[in-house]
Scaffold this motif. Structure first.
Motif, PDB file in Angstrom:
ATOM      1  N   GLN A  19      65.759  46.492  12.256  1.00 23.84           N
ATOM      2  CA  GLN A  19      66.314  46.642  13.601  1.00 23.84           C
ATOM      3  C   GLN A  19      65.195  46.892  14.620  1.00 23.84           C
ATOM      4  N   ILE A  20      64.222  47.696  14.250  1.00 19.40           N
ATOM      5  CA  ILE A  20      63.094  47.977  15.145  1.00 19.40           C
ATOM      6  C   ILE A  20      62.319  46.686  15.428  1.00 19.40           C
ATOM      7  N   ARG A  21      62.093  45.902  14.387  1.00 19.72           N
ATOM      8  CA  ARG A  21      61.415  44.613  14.592  1.00 19.72           C
ATOM      9  C   ARG A  21      62.229  43.737  15.539  1.00 19.72           C
ATOM     10  N   GLY A  22      63.564  43.805  15.409  1.00 17.26           N
ATOM     11  CA  GLY A  22      64.427  43.039  16.305  1.00 17.26           C
ATOM     12  C   GLY A  22      64.311  43.492  17.749  1.00 17.26           C
ATOM     13  N   VAL A  23      64.196  44.792  17.958  1.00 23.90           N
ATOM     14  CA  VAL A  23      64.024  45.324  19.318  1.00 23.90           C
ATOM     15  C   VAL A  23      62.698  44.845  19.898  1.00 23.90           C
ATOM     16  N   LEU A  26      63.088  41.317  20.976  1.00 21.55           N
ATOM     17  CA  LEU A  26      63.803  41.234  22.254  1.00 21.55           C
ATOM     18  C   LEU A  26      62.844  41.488  23.417  1.00 21.55           C
ATOM     19  N   MET A  27      61.972  42.470  23.239  1.00 18.97           N
ATOM     20  CA  MET A  27      61.002  42.796  24.288  1.00 18.97           C
ATOM     21  C   MET A  27      60.015  41.650  24.488  1.00 18.97           C
ATOM     22  N   GLU A  28      59.538  41.095  23.377  1.00 20.99           N
ATOM     23  CA  GLU A  28      58.601  39.970  23.461  1.00 20.99           C
ATOM     24  C   GLU A  28      59.234  38.789  24.183  1.00 20.99           C
ATOM     25  N   GLU A  29      60.530  38.598  23.989  1.00 22.83           N
ATOM     26  CA  GLU A  29      61.242  37.489  24.616  1.00 22.83           C
ATOM     27  C   GLU A  29      61.658  37.802  26.051  1.00 22.83           C
ATOM     28  N   VAL A  36      68.030  45.582  25.140  1.00 23.38           N
ATOM     29  CA  VAL A  36      67.048  46.404  24.431  1.00 23.38           C
ATOM     30  C   VAL A  36      67.612  47.801  24.191  1.00 23.38           C
ATOM     31  N   VAL A  37      68.194  48.383  25.234  1.00 22.14           N
ATOM     32  CA  VAL A  37      68.749  49.735  25.119  1.00 22.14           C
ATOM     33  C   VAL A  37      69.902  49.763  24.121  1.00 22.14           C
ATOM     34  N   ALA A  38      70.738  48.740  24.130  1.00 24.14           N
ATOM     35  CA  ALA A  38      71.860  48.688  23.181  1.00 24.14           C
ATOM     36  C   ALA A  38      71.346  48.660  21.748  1.00 24.14           C
ATOM     37  N   GLN A  39      70.307  47.881  21.505  1.00 24.51           N
ATOM     38  CA  GLN A  39      69.751  47.806  20.155  1.00 24.51           C
ATOM     39  C   GLN A  39      69.043  49.103  19.762  1.00 24.51           C
TER      40      GLN A  39
END
Length: 89
Positions: A19-23, A26-29, A36-39
Motif C-alpha cells: 500500500q505504501i508503494r502504491g501511495v 500515486l505521488m509520482e503520477e 493520496v490522503v485516502a490511500q
C-alpha cells in the motif's frame, strides 16, 4: 530467544508495504491530494489493526506464560498491553 510473530501478521505488514508503494506511485503520477490522503488513511487503518493484533498476540502469550508459572494475577500484564496501545496513538 525473541518472540515468534505469526505469519498472518507478517503477511498483513507486507500488504501494508505494498500500500505504501502504491501511495508513492500515486505521488509520482501527480495524483490529486484527495487520492493520496485516502490511500494513506487506509495504510494508517491497516497499521492500527496490525498493531492491535501484535499486542493481542503478545498479551495472550504473556498471560499463558504467567499462568504456567503459577501466577494467576494477570492485571499488570493487561494494563501494560493497554498502555502499549495508548502510546501507539
Amino acid at each position: 530467544m525473541g518472540y515468534d510473530y505469526p505469519d498472518e501478521i507478517k503477511t498483513r505488514l507486507r500488504r501494508i508495504e505494498g500500500q505504501i508503494r502504491g501511495v508513492l506511485q500515486l505521488m509520482e503520477e501527480g495524483k490529486p491530494c484527495k487520492e493520496v490522503v485516502a490511500q494513506l488513511s487506509a495504510v494508517r487503518n491497516a497499521s492500527d489493526r496490525a498493531l492491535a493484533q501484535i499486542v493481542a498476540e503478545n498479551l495472550q502469550q504473556c498471560i499463558l506464560t504467567e499462568q504456567e508459572a503459577g501466577n494467576t494475577s494477570t492485571g499488570k500484564t493487561v494494563r501494560e498491553a493497554a498502555e502499549l496501545l495508548v502510546k501507539s496513538r
